[in-house]
Design an enzyme around this catalytic site. Structure first.
Site, mmCIF file in Angstrom:
data_model
loop_
_atom_site.group_PDB
_atom_site.id
_atom_site.type_symbol
_atom_site.label_atom_id
_atom_site.label_comp_id
_atom_site.label_asym_id
_atom_site.label_seq_id
_atom_site.Cartn_x
_atom_site.Cartn_y
_atom_site.Cartn_z
ATOM 1 N N LEU A 64 -1.704 -0.766 -2.829
ATOM 2 C CA LEU A 64 -2.007 0.396 -3.669
ATOM 3 C C LEU A 64 -1.650 1.709 -2.967
ATOM 4 O O LEU A 64 -1.463 1.743 -1.756
ATOM 5 C CB LEU A 64 -3.504 0.354 -4.028
ATOM 6 N N THR A 93 -1.266 1.258 2.919
ATOM 7 C CA THR A 93 -1.467 2.137 4.076
ATOM 8 C C THR A 93 -2.529 3.161 3.680
ATOM 9 O O THR A 93 -2.291 3.965 2.767
ATOM 10 C CB THR A 93 -0.169 2.880 4.443
ATOM 11 N N LYS A 168 -0.780 0.911 12.434
ATOM 12 C CA LYS A 168 0.253 1.398 11.507
ATOM 13 C C LYS A 168 0.486 2.910 11.681
ATOM 14 O O LYS A 168 1.626 3.363 11.815
ATOM 15 C CB LYS A 168 -0.183 1.071 10.083
HETATM 16 P P1 NAD Z 1 4.214 2.345 -5.639
HETATM 17 O O1 NAD Z 1 3.718 3.663 -6.133
HETATM 18 O O2 NAD Z 1 5.602 1.911 -5.956
HETATM 19 O O3 NAD Z 1 3.220 1.174 -6.116
HETATM 20 C C1 NAD Z 1 1.834 1.312 -6.266
HETATM 21 C C2 NAD Z 1 1.439 0.556 -7.518
HETATM 22 O O4 NAD Z 1 0.017 0.603 -7.631
HETATM 23 C C3 NAD Z 1 2.020 1.151 -8.796
HETATM 24 O O5 NAD Z 1 2.717 0.158 -9.516
HETATM 25 C C4 NAD Z 1 0.787 1.658 -9.556
HETATM 26 O O6 NAD Z 1 0.909 1.562 -10.957
HETATM 27 C C5 NAD Z 1 -0.273 0.731 -9.015
HETATM 28 N N1 NAD Z 1 -1.638 1.245 -9.154
HETATM 29 C C6 NAD Z 1 -2.108 2.492 -8.899
HETATM 30 N N2 NAD Z 1 -3.424 2.553 -9.150
HETATM 31 C C7 NAD Z 1 -3.802 1.323 -9.563
HETATM 32 C C8 NAD Z 1 -5.040 0.748 -9.962
HETATM 33 N N3 NAD Z 1 -6.169 1.477 -9.989
HETATM 34 N N4 NAD Z 1 -5.053 -0.554 -10.326
HETATM 35 C C9 NAD Z 1 -3.916 -1.277 -10.320
HETATM 36 N N5 NAD Z 1 -2.717 -0.800 -9.948
HETATM 37 C C10 NAD Z 1 -2.667 0.489 -9.575
HETATM 38 O O7 NAD Z 1 4.000 2.379 -4.039
HETATM 39 P P2 NAD Z 1 4.670 1.412 -2.954
HETATM 40 O O8 NAD Z 1 5.914 2.061 -2.401
HETATM 41 O O9 NAD Z 1 4.714 0.022 -3.475
HETATM 42 O O10 NAD Z 1 3.573 1.532 -1.789
HETATM 43 C C11 NAD Z 1 2.350 0.822 -1.848
HETATM 44 C C12 NAD Z 1 1.658 0.959 -0.507
HETATM 45 O O11 NAD Z 1 2.525 0.459 0.531
HETATM 46 C C13 NAD Z 1 1.336 2.401 -0.113
HETATM 47 O O12 NAD Z 1 0.072 2.430 0.491
HETATM 48 C C14 NAD Z 1 2.446 2.776 0.855
HETATM 49 O O13 NAD Z 1 2.060 3.776 1.774
HETATM 50 C C15 NAD Z 1 2.689 1.435 1.552
HETATM 51 N N6 NAD Z 1 4.041 1.274 2.140
HETATM 52 C C16 NAD Z 1 5.144 1.564 1.407
HETATM 53 C C17 NAD Z 1 6.406 1.385 1.979
HETATM 54 C C18 NAD Z 1 7.660 1.689 1.187
HETATM 55 O O14 NAD Z 1 8.755 1.683 1.789
HETATM 56 N N7 NAD Z 1 7.582 1.909 -0.119
HETATM 57 C C19 NAD Z 1 6.519 0.911 3.284
HETATM 58 C C20 NAD Z 1 5.361 0.592 4.002
HETATM 59 C C21 NAD Z 1 4.120 0.769 3.417
#
Ligand code: NAD
Length: 289
Positions: A64, A93, A168
């Site tokens: 999330l 994260t 992290k």
């Molecule tokens: P994203 O915004 O693409 O995905 C998050 C998802 O969570 C979305 O689909 C959103 O609709 C959903 N969401 C939000 N609130 C919700 C709720 N209450 N119930 C259900 N679903 C809900 O983000 P992401 O890039 O997939 O990143 C997710 C996590 O991973 C973050 O914490 C980010 O910091 C971490 N992260 C991302 C990357 C990257 O390269 N994208 C790398 C390492 C870590």
């Protein structure tokens, strides 16, 4: 195993698909209809609420956007709704304090929980090659490990609850510093008349060796293929680096840690992000030199 997966965005979508490939029954929930449709295409069963998704699940995985959402989802829809004895794995994260607080609430209610943030971006999430740094008790880690292995290439027990998030943000704080240091050295060498390729050939084999220079060179046409060679598209977005640096600065304050270099790196990324570069790979900060 029946596993609920909450948060099927850029990262979670691929991770849930890899759990399906590993033979798990994945019960998925996201607020986005598009994300749910993609999850169905990848073999997940989808639900219209987190409560429905966790019903009967032996494990709950979440990916999330931030700590406030993680806390709301776990305290509102997971704790007390997933079957007793289930194990929870939050791979988002988030800040260390919230990770500890949610784990304590889960454990008090009779569940095991780990914080298991990842290193690796969308390609690693899709390819099942993430690195997981895991905080939690030995029992919680032992139960989480097999599930995480289906989504990653390395699963490391960092310590107690919150230790995964600590690893992290300290790692990404270091990454920001060596990326900026690499940009400064490459640009100064160039201004002093050294061909950047020559500087790379020397420094990548000398004491200036570091991941940003050797594996993720921020200058196009120098070193290995990296987002710099693709106009800084793809890779690790500046907005995400800034998110992690803000968490790191919060943690530095709360732990009374001296971080003069890292706080300067955070300020430089604040400026770079604010100048309309949120979507560019974080190595694009070299453009400011
Ligand atoms: P994203 O915004 O693409 O995905 C998050 C998802 O969570 C979305 O689909 C959103 O609709 C959903 N969401 C939000 N609130 C919700 C709720 N209450 N119930 C259900 N679903 C809900 O983000 P992401 O890039 O997939 O990143 C997710 C996590 O991973 C973050 O914490 C980010 O910091 C971490 N992260 C991302 C990357 C990257 O390269 N994208 C790398 C390492 C870590």
């Amino acid at each position: 195993m029946k596993i609920a997966f909450i948060g099927l965005g850029n990262m979670g979508g691929g991770m849930a698909a890899n759990l399906v490939k590993a033979g798990h029954e994945v019960c998925a929930f996201d607020l986005s209809e598009d994300a749910l449709a993609a999850a169905r295409d990848n073999g997940c069963e989808t639900f219209t609420s987190a409560r429905d998704a966790v019903d009967g699940a032996k494990a709950v995985v979440s990916m999330l956007p931030n700590g406030a959402i993680v806390k709301a989802v776990y305290t509102g829809d997971v704790i007390g709704h997933a079957p007793q004895g289930a194990v929870f794995l939050d791979c988002s994260t988030i800040d260390v304090a919230t990770a500890k607080e949610v784990t304590e609430a889960a454990e008090t209610a009779g569940y095991n929980m780990v914080d298991a943030p990842v290193s690796g971006g969308i390609a690693a999430a899709n390819g099942g090659t993430l690195t997981f740094m895991v905080g939690g008790t030995k029992d919680a880690f032992d139960r989480a490990e097999l599930i995480l292995q289906a989504m990653g290439k390395a699963v490391i027990h960092a310590g107690d609850a919150g230790a995964g998030q600590t690893a992290k943000i300290c790692n990404n704080m270091l990454l920001a510093v060596h990326m900026i240091g690499t940009c400064e050295a490459m640009k100064m060498a160039e201004r002093l008349g050294l061909d950047p390729r020559t500087f790379y050939a020397i420094s990548s084999q000398s004491s200036g060796y570091n991941w940003s220079l050797n594996e993720y060179t921020p200058m196009p046409g120098v070193g290995k293929q990296s987002p710099a060679d693709n106009d800084y598209q793809g890779g690790f977005a500046t907005a995400l680096m800034l998110k992690d640096l803000r968490l790191a600065m919060e943690a530095a304050d709360s732990s009374d840690s001296a971080v003069p270099l890292s706080s300067r790196a955070a300020a430089l990324y604040e400026d770079f992000d604010g100048a309309g570069n949120s979507g560019l790979d974080f190595s694009a900060i070299i453009k400011t030199y």
